[in-house]
Design an enzyme around this catalytic site. Structure first.
Site, PDB file in Angstrom:
ATOM      1  N   TYR A 141      79.555  67.463  27.588  1.00 29.17           N
ATOM      2  CA  TYR A 141      80.894  66.585  28.001  1.00 29.17           C
ATOM      3  C   TYR A 141      81.565  67.495  29.094  1.00 29.17           C
ATOM      4  O   TYR A 141      82.246  66.993  29.726  1.00 29.17           O
ATOM      5  CB  TYR A 141      81.851  66.556  27.050  1.00 29.17           C
ATOM      6  CG  TYR A 141      81.521  65.310  26.076  1.00 29.17           C
ATOM      7  CD1 TYR A 141      80.380  65.020  25.499  1.00 29.17           C
ATOM      8  CD2 TYR A 141      82.509  64.180  26.095  1.00 29.17           C
ATOM      9  CE1 TYR A 141      80.059  63.868  24.751  1.00 29.17           C
ATOM     10  CE2 TYR A 141      82.511  62.982  25.212  1.00 29.17           C
ATOM     11  CZ  TYR A 141      81.252  62.849  24.576  1.00 29.17           C
ATOM     12  OH  TYR A 141      80.841  61.656  23.916  1.00 29.17           O
ATOM     13  N   ASP A 223      67.275  64.004  15.457  1.00 26.27           N
ATOM     14  CA  ASP A 223      66.668  62.751  15.154  1.00 26.27           C
ATOM     15  C   ASP A 223      66.460  62.497  13.321  1.00 26.27           C
ATOM     16  O   ASP A 223      66.718  61.589  12.988  1.00 26.27           O
ATOM     17  CB  ASP A 223      65.354  62.695  15.832  1.00 26.27           C
ATOM     18  CG  ASP A 223      64.409  63.943  15.809  1.00 26.27           C
ATOM     19  OD1 ASP A 223      64.847  64.892  15.359  1.00 26.27           O
ATOM     20  OD2 ASP A 223      63.270  64.014  16.510  1.00 26.27           O
ATOM     21  N   ASP A 247      79.547  62.634  18.576  1.00 24.62           N
ATOM     22  CA  ASP A 247      79.881  61.361  19.223  1.00 24.62           C
ATOM     23  C   ASP A 247      79.128  60.524  18.653  1.00 24.62           C
ATOM     24  O   ASP A 247      79.587  59.179  18.078  1.00 24.62           O
ATOM     25  CB  ASP A 247      79.941  61.454  20.622  1.00 24.62           C
ATOM     26  CG  ASP A 247      80.459  60.010  21.274  1.00 24.62           C
ATOM     27  OD1 ASP A 247      81.377  59.517  20.778  1.00 24.62           O
ATOM     28  OD2 ASP A 247      79.780  59.447  22.132  1.00 24.62           O
ATOM     29  N   ASP A 251      79.619  57.531  15.126  1.00 26.43           N
ATOM     30  CA  ASP A 251      79.574  55.948  15.158  1.00 26.43           C
ATOM     31  C   ASP A 251      78.560  55.427  14.313  1.00 26.43           C
ATOM     32  O   ASP A 251      78.851  54.464  13.543  1.00 26.43           O
ATOM     33  CB  ASP A 251      79.242  55.329  16.481  1.00 26.43           C
ATOM     34  CG  ASP A 251      80.544  55.202  17.345  1.00 26.43           C
ATOM     35  OD1 ASP A 251      81.655  56.158  17.350  1.00 26.43           O
ATOM     36  OD2 ASP A 251      80.520  54.310  18.135  1.00 26.43           O
TER      37      ASP A 251
HETATM   38  C1  IPM Z   1      85.216  59.238  20.770  1.00 25.32           C
HETATM   39  C2  IPM Z   1      85.048  58.529  22.003  1.00 25.32           C
HETATM   40  C3  IPM Z   1      85.395  59.487  23.266  1.00 25.32           C
HETATM   41  C4  IPM Z   1      84.029  60.434  23.347  1.00 25.32           C
HETATM   42  C5  IPM Z   1      85.288  58.849  24.671  1.00 25.32           C
HETATM   43  C6  IPM Z   1      86.386  57.438  24.467  1.00 25.32           C
HETATM   44  C7  IPM Z   1      85.415  59.900  25.617  1.00 25.32           C
HETATM   45  O1  IPM Z   1      83.715  57.888  22.174  1.00 25.32           O
HETATM   46  O2  IPM Z   1      86.028  59.822  20.746  1.00 25.32           O
HETATM   47  O3  IPM Z   1      84.142  59.277  19.919  1.00 25.32           O
HETATM   48  O4  IPM Z   1      83.063  60.326  23.697  1.00 25.32           O
HETATM   49  O5  IPM Z   1      84.392  61.400  22.802  1.00 25.32           O
HETATM   50 MG    MG Z   2      82.470  57.831  20.252  1.00 26.14          MG
END
Ligand code: IPM
Ligand code: MG
Length: 363
Positions: A141, A223, A247, A251
């Site tokens: 990042y 993985d 990240d 999710d």
């Molecule tokens: C998160 C989001 C952010 C990230 C984006 C919006 C920059 O996806 O906080 O998970 O990738 O950190």
């Molecule tokens: Mg994210």
């Protein structure tokens, strides 16, 4: 107590869910006798529109001067064309860096009432209680160089993944300390079979683990971790990982516990901490009043606990969320066929009422 908070609603569903988060803050303040001083500022796309800068100076100044920062979400398709350093996301990344919040804590709990909201079988998700500890200021990042170069048709792009020993050490300590207050298990996730960053990561986390003989450390390739998370989510306790893997996996874990809309986060490690739901701006449903505000509301609980040491207040918010879910209230992301979904503000209202109800029954 005076709670000085900077509110950054941001883009997409950010303003809708932070409205409900503020309702919860106000309810907690009323019930527990605190004062709130709230400063609203722009960030992300909203700030690009108002002042051509995804993180205006005046926003940053307000954040630095407050006790905690609560953010909704940034980004949206209308900003897809803008230069990389002007994207809404770059405002958030700069804010994280300016606040020096290197540790991103993302709890993922499967509420008993939501066991059957998961796409996985209830018996698989039952009891899932994972804390993702994501390194937030390093890795791909932020690594340099990063650029697209060369003539059209022949261009190439470079991103750089970079980690130093001190960066790995400090995030590992956070994970081990937190594990001590939980089930004392840390799973460190890397790609050490391919990446040097990950080999260093594995070496340093193993070394840090020696300071915590009471905590069990295991290593997993990312993985394989992705697979194990869907197969056996309840076996994870603290999941420690670098920025991009964190990240992605957070999710995934949102999906596992029923909805990404449920996930809260705290970014800590600097003088002022930043709280935000994990879900993002969700442009497809923005402005319709149907988003799930519970990720933002649970972020308020984290804010009360971490930034203001208000444990009873934080617990009351979390318990109220469990109450409304047990009562069967569902926003659209959680509703099953035949269940009537409620709106963002109804969910906020029910949660506020549950906080008051709990206070009454204790009194
Ligand atoms: C998160 C989001 C952010 C990230 C984006 C919006 C920059 O996806 O906080 O998970 O990738 O950190
Ligand atoms: Mg994210």
């Amino acid at each position: 107590m005076l709670l000085k908070i900077t509110l950054l609603p941001g883009d997409g569903i950010g303003p809708e869910v932070t409205d409900e988060a503020v309702r919860i803050l106000e309810t907690v303040a009323e019930v527990f006798g605190h004062q709130i001083s709230l400063t609203r500022k722009d960030i992300g796309g909203a700030a690009l529109v108002s002042s051509s800068n995804p993180l205006p100076n005046d926003t940053l100044k307000a954040c630095v001067a407050s006790g905690a920062v609560l953010l909704g979400a940034v980004g949206g398709p209308s900003f897809d064309g803008v230069a990389a350093n002007m994207r809404p996301e770059s405002g958030l990344l700069r804010l994280r860096r300016e606040l020096a919040v290197f540790a991103n804590l993302r709890p993922a709990v499967c509420f008993p009432a939501l066991e059957d909201c998961s796409p996985l079988r209830a018996e698989v998700v039952r009891g899932t209680d994972i804390l993702i500890v994501r390194e937030l200021l390093g890795g791909i990042y932020f690594g340099e160089p990063r650029l697209i170069q060369g003539p059209n048709g022949q261009r190439s792009a470079i991103d750089t993944m970079h980690y130093s020993e001190p960066e790995i050490e400090r995030i590992a300590h956070v994970a081990f300390e937190l594990a001590r207050a939980r089930r004392r298990k840390v799973t460190s996730v890397d790609k050490a079979n391919v990446l040097d960053c990950s080999r260093l990561w594995r070496e340093v986390t193993s070394r840090v683990a020696m300071d915590y003989p009471d905590v069990q450390l295991s290593h997993m390739y990312v993985d394989s971790a992705a697979m194990a998370l869907v197969a056996r989510p309840a076996e994870f306790d603290v999941l420690l990982t670098e920025n991009m893997f964190g990240d992605i996996l957070s999710d995934q874990v949102g999906g596992i516990v029923g909805s990404l809309g449920m996930l809260a986060s705290a970014s800590v490690g600097g003088p002022v901490a930043l709280y935000e739901p994990v879900h993002g701006s969700a442009p497809d449903i923005a402005g319709r009043g149907i988003a799930n505000p519970l990720g933002a509301i649970l972020s308020v609980a984290m804010l009360l606990r971490h930034s203001f040491r208000l444990e009873a207040e934080a617990t009351s918010v979390e318990a109220a969320v469990a109450d409304v879910l047990s009562a069967g209230h569902r926003t659209r992301d959680l509703a099953k066929p035949g269940q009537e979904p409620i709106s963002t503000s109804q969910m906020g209202n029910f949660t506020a009422a549950a906080i008051k109800q709990r206070a009454k029954s204790v009194a």
